[in-house]
Design an enzyme around this catalytic site. Structure first.
Site, mmCIF file in Angstrom:
data_model
loop_
_atom_site.group_PDB
_atom_site.id
_atom_site.type_symbol
_atom_site.label_atom_id
_atom_site.label_comp_id
_atom_site.label_asym_id
_atom_site.label_seq_id
_atom_site.Cartn_x
_atom_site.Cartn_y
_atom_site.Cartn_z
ATOM 1 N N ASP A 167 59.241 20.794 67.060
ATOM 2 C CA ASP A 167 57.862 21.284 67.189
ATOM 3 C C ASP A 167 57.688 22.041 68.519
ATOM 4 O O ASP A 167 57.776 21.441 69.586
ATOM 5 C CB ASP A 167 56.902 20.088 67.123
ATOM 6 C CG ASP A 167 55.441 20.496 66.991
ATOM 7 O OD1 ASP A 167 55.097 21.604 67.426
ATOM 8 O OD2 ASP A 167 54.660 19.693 66.459
ATOM 9 N N SER A 177 47.938 17.331 64.080
ATOM 10 C CA SER A 177 47.798 18.050 65.345
ATOM 11 C C SER A 177 46.465 17.701 66.023
ATOM 12 O O SER A 177 46.193 16.528 66.270
ATOM 13 C CB SER A 177 47.965 19.556 65.090
ATOM 14 O OG SER A 177 48.171 20.251 66.298
ATOM 15 N N HIS A 224 56.197 22.676 63.721
ATOM 16 C CA HIS A 224 54.833 22.128 63.694
ATOM 17 C C HIS A 224 54.310 22.214 62.260
ATOM 18 O O HIS A 224 53.509 23.084 61.920
ATOM 19 C CB HIS A 224 53.956 22.937 64.658
ATOM 20 C CG HIS A 224 52.656 22.265 65.008
ATOM 21 N ND1 HIS A 224 52.600 21.015 65.595
ATOM 22 C CD2 HIS A 224 51.364 22.665 64.858
ATOM 23 C CE1 HIS A 224 51.336 20.688 65.805
ATOM 24 N NE2 HIS A 224 50.561 21.659 65.355
#
Length: 227
Positions: free
Chosen positions: A177, A123, A208
């Site tokens: 996600d 991320s 995610h």
């Protein structure tokens, strides 16, 4: 210079191999997490002892995050827009990238050759890993960018490192996600491929996060680039 950098190193979870250290992986966590977040995947990767891999899992500094109402939390840079496409906090990205370089330099100073260092992240951490990996003066073994996107891409043409113009890049992303839509990951892949980088891209039907299949993909990539 190196001694000064050492005193300012980000705190990190360090996981050493059983025998001599022959390679290092600097792994950057996501927004609001810390270095412990990915410590659990190290045994799951089950890298062979003879590879001698040390994992360095730094903790991002805590800063106010605009998107979360200014709440202070561990973050590699500020985020102000939910679509993640514009208004990247370039100052924050560059500050974090410099701190990551200091960590990699420390690994090099402890005897790990630059070409045996992998820069990885998830991320926000993946965005910083991509940013620095492509600009790093010394050749890296590889870059791993999970569930992430590109930041400050407009400066890449001017700043791209000749040493890493063909560095192996692994991207993986969850197709479900809700935080970083897979379209952002695909856009990063297209940007990278347009510039001639060798990108391996995988998607999984997950949110995610990472799953076992993705961890196996990361393992195979590491075995290849650290062979």
């Amino acid at each position: 210079r190196t001694i000064a950098a050492m005193s300012e190193l980000l705190p990190a979870v360090t996981i050493d191999p059983k025998g001599p250290v022959r390679a290092s992986i600097v792994w950057l966590h996501g927004l609001g997490a810390d270095g412990h977040d990915f410590a659990a995947i190290v045994p799951e990767l089950a890298l062979p002892d003879e590879l001698g891999v040390r994992f360095v899992l730094p903790h991002a500094p805590s800063i106010p995050v605009t998107l979360n109402g200014g709440m202070v939390m561990p973050a590699w840079y500020d985020i102000s827009e939910v679509d993640l496409q514009r208004h990247h906090d370039e100052r924050g990205v560059r500050r974090s990238a410099a701190q990551v370089v200091a960590l990699m330099q420390a690994e090099h100073d402890r005897g790990v050759p630059w070409h045996r260092i992998v820069l990885a992240g998830f991320s926000q951490g993946g965005a910083v890993a991509l940013f620095q990996g492509l600009r790093n003066e010394q050749r890296l073994a590889g870059v791993i960018a999970l569930s992430t996107y590109m930041v400050v891409a407009e400066s890449l043409d001017a700043e791209a490192s000749a040493a890493n113009k063909d560095v192996p890049i692994l991207q993986a992303h969850g197709s479900l996600d809700p935080m970083v839509p897979i379209e952002r990951g695909e856009a990063a892949r297209e940007e990278l491929q347009r510039r001639g980088y060798p990108v391996e891209f995988h998607s999984y039907p997950i949110p995610h996060s990472v799953n076992l299949e993705e961890i196996q993909t990361v393992r195979a990539f590491l075995l290849r680039v650290l062979a």
